[in-house]
Design a protein around this motif. Sequence first.
Motif, mmCIF file in Angstrom:
data_model
loop_
_atom_site.group_PDB
_atom_site.id
_atom_site.type_symbol
_atom_site.label_atom_id
_atom_site.label_comp_id
_atom_site.label_asym_id
_atom_site.label_seq_id
_atom_site.Cartn_x
_atom_site.Cartn_y
_atom_site.Cartn_z
ATOM 1 N N ARG A 238 -5.915 -6.856 23.264
ATOM 2 C CA ARG A 238 -6.193 -8.125 23.487
ATOM 3 C C ARG A 238 -6.071 -8.775 24.749
ATOM 4 N NH1 ARG A 238 -8.283 -12.501 22.224
ATOM 5 N NH2 ARG A 238 -7.433 -14.028 22.962
ATOM 6 N N VAL A 239 -5.195 -8.056 25.842
ATOM 7 C CA VAL A 239 -5.311 -8.406 27.295
ATOM 8 C C VAL A 239 -6.332 -8.100 27.830
ATOM 9 C CG1 VAL A 239 -3.951 -7.944 29.416
ATOM 10 C CG2 VAL A 239 -2.598 -8.172 27.317
ATOM 11 N N LYS A 240 -6.965 -6.981 27.358
ATOM 12 C CA LYS A 240 -8.191 -6.591 27.894
ATOM 13 C C LYS A 240 -9.542 -7.439 27.529
ATOM 14 C CE LYS A 240 -7.804 -1.537 28.368
ATOM 15 N NZ LYS A 240 -8.173 -0.256 27.940
ATOM 16 N N ILE A 241 -9.311 -7.850 26.488
ATOM 17 C CA ILE A 241 -10.439 -8.918 26.068
ATOM 18 C C ILE A 241 -10.196 -10.210 26.760
ATOM 19 C CG2 ILE A 241 -11.132 -10.294 24.309
ATOM 20 C CD1 ILE A 241 -10.457 -7.935 22.257
ATOM 21 N N MET A 242 -9.158 -10.673 26.902
ATOM 22 C CA MET A 242 -8.690 -11.830 27.536
ATOM 23 C C MET A 242 -9.395 -11.811 29.179
ATOM 24 S SD MET A 242 -5.104 -12.921 26.166
ATOM 25 C CE MET A 242 -5.158 -14.256 27.231
ATOM 26 N N SER A 243 -9.391 -10.523 29.669
ATOM 27 C CA SER A 243 -9.427 -10.487 31.023
ATOM 28 C C SER A 243 -10.860 -9.712 31.214
ATOM 29 C CB SER A 243 -8.530 -9.647 31.724
ATOM 30 O OG SER A 243 -8.115 -8.357 30.931
ATOM 31 N N ALA A 244 -11.827 -9.699 30.156
ATOM 32 C CA ALA A 244 -13.155 -9.220 30.299
ATOM 33 C C ALA A 244 -13.202 -7.762 30.891
ATOM 34 C CB ALA A 244 -13.982 -9.987 31.291
ATOM 35 N N ARG A 257 -9.066 -10.297 35.608
ATOM 36 C CA ARG A 257 -8.429 -11.591 35.698
ATOM 37 C C ARG A 257 -8.411 -12.579 34.608
ATOM 38 N NH1 ARG A 257 -10.907 -14.655 40.919
ATOM 39 N NH2 ARG A 257 -9.506 -16.088 40.226
ATOM 40 N N ILE A 258 -7.454 -13.609 34.247
ATOM 41 C CA ILE A 258 -7.552 -14.401 33.397
ATOM 42 C C ILE A 258 -7.344 -15.744 33.791
ATOM 43 C CG2 ILE A 258 -6.511 -15.094 30.876
ATOM 44 C CD1 ILE A 258 -5.545 -11.954 30.692
ATOM 45 N N LYS A 259 -8.306 -16.773 33.394
ATOM 46 C CA LYS A 259 -7.837 -18.295 33.552
ATOM 47 C C LYS A 259 -7.350 -18.855 32.485
ATOM 48 C CE LYS A 259 -10.340 -18.979 37.984
ATOM 49 N NZ LYS A 259 -9.147 -19.755 38.731
ATOM 50 N N LEU A 260 -5.958 -19.252 32.291
ATOM 51 C CA LEU A 260 -5.585 -20.052 31.365
ATOM 52 C C LEU A 260 -4.797 -21.389 31.591
ATOM 53 C CD1 LEU A 260 -3.350 -18.056 28.861
ATOM 54 C CD2 LEU A 260 -3.881 -17.503 31.301
ATOM 55 N N LYS A 261 -4.384 -22.181 30.751
ATOM 56 C CA LYS A 261 -3.385 -23.301 30.679
ATOM 57 C C LYS A 261 -2.290 -22.871 30.023
ATOM 58 C CE LYS A 261 -3.246 -28.082 31.758
ATOM 59 N NZ LYS A 261 -4.337 -29.063 31.845
ATOM 60 N N VAL A 262 -1.156 -22.763 30.166
ATOM 61 C CA VAL A 262 0.037 -22.538 29.761
ATOM 62 C C VAL A 262 1.119 -23.672 29.801
ATOM 63 C CG1 VAL A 262 2.152 -20.889 29.166
ATOM 64 C CG2 VAL A 262 -0.362 -20.120 29.567
ATOM 65 N N GLN A 263 1.639 -24.514 28.846
ATOM 66 C CA GLN A 263 2.480 -25.361 29.176
ATOM 67 C C GLN A 263 2.376 -26.437 30.489
ATOM 68 O OE1 GLN A 263 6.146 -23.564 29.745
ATOM 69 N NE2 GLN A 263 6.026 -22.368 27.798
ATOM 70 N N THR A 273 -4.477 -2.299 34.713
ATOM 71 C CA THR A 273 -4.095 -1.265 33.504
ATOM 72 C C THR A 273 -4.319 0.160 34.050
ATOM 73 O OG1 THR A 273 -6.382 -0.807 32.500
ATOM 74 C CG2 THR A 273 -5.034 -2.637 31.788
ATOM 75 N N VAL A 274 -3.079 0.970 33.816
ATOM 76 C CA VAL A 274 -3.172 2.342 34.151
ATOM 77 C C VAL A 274 -2.987 3.158 32.932
ATOM 78 C CG1 VAL A 274 -2.597 1.767 36.642
ATOM 79 C CG2 VAL A 274 -0.849 2.206 35.058
ATOM 80 N N VAL A 282 0.360 -2.015 31.399
ATOM 81 C CA VAL A 282 -0.446 -3.128 32.018
ATOM 82 C C VAL A 282 0.553 -4.008 32.621
ATOM 83 C CG1 VAL A 282 -1.445 -5.191 31.138
ATOM 84 C CG2 VAL A 282 -1.732 -3.266 29.772
ATOM 85 N N HIS A 283 0.080 -4.279 34.052
ATOM 86 C CA HIS A 283 0.984 -5.360 34.784
ATOM 87 C C HIS A 283 0.044 -6.456 34.900
ATOM 88 C CE1 HIS A 283 1.381 -6.829 39.075
ATOM 89 N NE2 HIS A 283 2.556 -7.172 38.256
ATOM 90 N N ILE A 284 0.669 -7.508 34.714
ATOM 91 C CA ILE A 284 0.036 -9.144 35.014
ATOM 92 C C ILE A 284 0.731 -9.969 35.941
ATOM 93 C CG2 ILE A 284 -0.478 -11.118 33.719
ATOM 94 C CD1 ILE A 284 -0.299 -9.726 31.172
#
Length: 566
Positions: A238-244, A257-263, A273-274, A282-284
């Motif tokens: 899921r994280v991979k899909i979000m970050s293409a 990378r992911i661009k999104l709006k939270v709160q 990812t390694v 996964v490190h974000i």
Amino acid sequence: MRKSDLKLGEMLIEEKVITPEQLDEALREQKKTDELIGEALVRLGFANEEQVLIALSDKLGVPYIRIKDQNIPPEVIEKVPAKFACYYKIIPTKLENHILTLAVTNPLDLAILDDIKLVLKYDINPILAGERDILEAIKKYYGVGAETVEKIIGQAEAKDEGPTQVEGAADVDEMADDASIIKFVNQVLQQAVSERSTDIHIEPFEGELRIRYRVDGVLFNASIPPSIKYLHSAIVSRVKIMSALNIAERRLPQDGRIKLKVQDHDLDLRVSTVPTSYGESVHIRILSANILMGLEKLGLMEDDRKIIEEIIQKPHGILFVTGPTGSGKTTTLYACLSKINDASKNIITIEDPIEYQLHGVTQIQVSPKIGLTFANGLRAMLRHDPDIMMVGEVRDLETAEIAIRVALTGHLVFSTLHTNDAIGAITRLLDMGIEPYLVSSSIEATLAQRLVRVICEKCKKEYVPDKDLLDDLKLNPGKKITFYEGKGCAACKFTGFKGRTAIYEILVADDKINDMILRRTPVNEIKEVAIKAGMRTLFDDGMVKVQKGITTIKEVLRVTEIEAEE
């Protein structure tokens, strides 16, 4: 309008917590929002949550408790499934003689209590607690997204599949798009933002999946349900899909990378990812466009801030900011750029990655795969008529030589180096192979920094440090110094710290220092001369902040351990 809401409002009027007019306004507001009357009263500022709950407790004879002061046994928590706790906003606190004590927000809602009694098959003893306290307790005892995980595992068991790790590429792809997995990953991100985290680590181990947040520079385990280990592959996908990223590739490291709006926060997430022996880790990194600071808010002492402001107004030369990864170097450089950014200057940066977007500044992203390195980018930047240039990091001789020669040809250059202190930047450049005359004629100053945690204002108290420690650090001056520490509270998650500030060491390259660089004078001698001229070391600057009650001695020692040992 619910009858229980009107009844609660009338009770609060009797207890003189609110007036009839305030109740009428809250009821009108409640029709628009469909919230509980207590929530409306608190939101409108007519009462605080504790006033409402204490008044209710007195009137109804129902005990009121602060859940954060309770230690609830796991066997009691197990009696209420996470989905019920989240849906009804309840938390079990005690089980005795087939009577389950439940903390609830509204004990007047008998229909809900009857539903819970019917489902759980226990006699219910309701007690009062604040909604925020209950929600925090649910996260603490059940884990982030517990009801979502429970639902996914329950669906798998209902299909007789059992809670097994999802490994097949098709299955993983399907699960990664499942609404429940999407919801869980979103909950992890939302929790990280709520905790003020800068990093999220999703780490698989044998028989376990661990999620950790870094807050104020220190990692701590997120509370998550143990059964999350069965969903590791789906979460990573899921994280991979979000970050293409390529979800089918699990053998090689990937970055996205992911661009999104939270709160209401616009976030830029850097994902890495390694592959490990137990699956992908996964490190974000969480970057917010709203945290760009000015020089005044970085923690610089007044005299140091004036030095930096003078240097960044110069027409040419180079300023190096040094320190380990995560010490705030980029934030300092962006603060410098923001200070001098106006329409009369052409500012160009080359970075890896671009961490903040600066309006009016041309920013270039390094891409080694296609040959766009720091050195190549620097050469290209020179053909764009720059006044000020920022190089994300000087990693090699070629980049260092170009940056220094650019500074010598009428440009102001900012960059970073990985060294332990300000003097170390000089040594690093010489070790790279830069000639001393180039170093002495181009560098205006080097600035070293570290981040220290700030004492929590809500639980800050005076204390007396160990006398031997004070003696070792030569902190027994004639005048009395008051030392502070945080005793730990809910606001700082019982760490005693909330937020961070920086400590600095600034070496200004004056004529005397430049002459010593030309003669390749040992760095310890340069440091002695700089200190005599007024330079504060990292440790000294930290101790000034200790005496101001900003941080603690132990915190300064933690980030300046090498210097303290010297």
